[in-house]
Design an enzyme around this catalytic site. Structure first.
Site, PDB file in Angstrom:
ATOM      1  N   LYS A  31       2.241   1.302 -74.813  1.00  0.00           N
ATOM      2  CA  LYS A  31       0.808   0.996 -74.858  1.00  0.00           C
ATOM      3  C   LYS A  31       0.599  -0.512 -74.986  1.00  0.00           C
ATOM      4  CE  LYS A  31       0.421   1.342 -79.900  1.00  0.00           C
ATOM      5  NZ  LYS A  31      -0.241   1.982 -81.041  1.00  0.00           N
ATOM      6  N   TYR A 259      -8.982 -31.924 -82.988  1.00  0.00           N
ATOM      7  CA  TYR A 259     -10.299 -31.601 -83.533  1.00  0.00           C
ATOM      8  C   TYR A 259     -10.280 -31.516 -85.052  1.00  0.00           C
ATOM      9  CZ  TYR A 259     -11.382 -30.216 -78.722  1.00  0.00           C
ATOM     10  OH  TYR A 259     -11.577 -30.196 -77.366  1.00  0.00           O
ATOM     11  N   MET A 307      -7.629 -24.939 -77.361  1.00  0.00           N
ATOM     12  CA  MET A 307      -7.602 -23.860 -76.378  1.00  0.00           C
ATOM     13  C   MET A 307      -6.420 -23.971 -75.415  1.00  0.00           C
ATOM     14  SD  MET A 307     -10.536 -22.755 -73.625  1.00  0.00           S
ATOM     15  CE  MET A 307     -11.774 -22.487 -74.896  1.00  0.00           C
TER      16      MET A 307
END
Length: 365
Positions: A31, A259, A307
């Protein structure tokens, strides 16, 4: 720039080891894209070594395996209100069921296609997820017997799922499971396969292995309890995650990074930019705790993970563009493990591997 390397031979070897260890049927859980390892590729490899049975959660996953040409037995157990079972029955997918509604839908679909549905009944022994409540169990059994006697279903298995909280709790669930099986027997229902153990219990508590174990984490060399040396069982990790240095520069002392300026250099330093961010599955929350491996040494990711990338403060060390950066690797070689990354992120290894992806290229070997 970003690679998730999956060693299919390791997964196959782990399966054989688990078969020998448990001494019974082993359901290979594929799965969630085989825990991020590639459901189709892993299933084809396991089929080549005669896997006993494959397990998915969603019925759609099971159907995708059939569409990919997988012929091995498959079981699925998680459905929605709108799930229809006709195609699953036609494709010989074994079905978990724990409610009257689900049984009735399976029975109706079976009669519609003119084939007997293979069913495993699930009872809730304490986890609280799907599975018939103990108070509802006799009614579920009676409905299953009715459908069995009408020729609509075959009662293949009975199962439950352990919480993994402690040995005491798991063995208490096993006791409840055995009582539920006895109740079913008195009502006239018998089953070929009894199964309750997943990776953790299968490794630690032999009494839970019964006829079949459902192995997910351990199949991929993942520690199901975050405190087990999987190598003591002969189980190896199958996933290796790497990136590379794409930019290098020197900066002066006091230069703040990424950041939020969570980190500033404490002296003249070399910075290395690595193009692997939270889009690829490197947890942003692990900033300041996670380590990666570069040129034979571990470095903590002190500046905030972004990101697309993260920055390494190498201090007085150096690096070159193209140098490999290991994000998940071989702990015996000093490389960070998935368990270490999970700990840094305050989560479990399953979550880390299932989220690995984004723009990273998955390579199978």
């Amino acid at each position: 720039m970003r690679t998730i390397r999956i060693d299919l031979d390791v997964i196959a070897a782990n399966y054989k080891t688990l078969k020998e260890l448990t001494g019974g049927i082993v359901m290979a859980i594929v799965k969630a894209d085989a825990f991020g390892h590639g459901m189709i590729e892993v299933s084809k490899k396991l089929e080549s070594i005669n896997v006993d049975i494959l397990g998915t959660a969603d019925l759609e996953e099971a159907m995708a395996l059939r569409e990919a040409g997988i012929k091995s037995p498959i079981m699925a157990w998680l459905y929605s209100k709108t799930t229809e079972f006709e195609e699953a029955i036609k494709n010989d997918i074994e079905l978990g069921a724990s409610t009257l509604v689900t049984l009735e839908k399976i029975g109706s679909a079976s009669k519609k296609v003119g084939l007997v549905a293979k069913v495993h009944l699930k009872v809730d022994t304490g986890l609280g997820r799907n599975g018939a409540a103990l108070a509802d169990w006799p009614g579920v059994i009676q409905k299953a017997i009715e459908l069995r006697d009408s020729g609509a279903i075959e009662l293949v298995g009975v199962f439950s799922h352990l919480s993994g909280t402690s040995e005491k709790d798991d063995l208490e669930q096993l006791r409840v499971f055995e009582e539920a099986i006895e109740t079913a027997s008195k009502l006239g229902a018998t089953f070929k396969i009894h199964h309750i153990a997943a990776s953790l219990a299968a490794l630690r508590y032999p009494s839970t292995r019964l006829d079949m174990t459902r192995i997910g984490a351990a199949l991929y060399g993942l520690d199901p309890g975050l405190e087990t040396n999987m190598r003591q069982y002969g189980l190896l990790p199958a996933m290796r995650v790497t990136s590379e240095v794409v930019h290098v520069k020197k900066v002066s002392s006091g230069h703040s990074l990424s950041y939020g300026y969570l980190h500033s250099t404490t002296g003249e330093s070399t910075l290395a930019l690595v193009p692997f961010g939270y889009n690829e599955g490197f947890p942003r929350i692990s900033t300041g705790k996670a380590e990666v491996f570069l040129n034979g040494k571990k470095y903590k990711v002190l500046a905030r993970v972004a990101m697309d990338q993260f920055i390494l403060d190498l201090g007085t060390d150096t690096a070159e563009i193209g140098d490999e950066v290991v994000i998940i690797g071989d702990g015996t070689k000093g490389e960070p493990t998935v368990e270490e990354l999970a700990k840094a992120a305050g989560t479990i290894n399953d979550e880390i591997v299932t989220k690995m992806g984004g723009r990273a290229k998955r390579v199978f070997s």
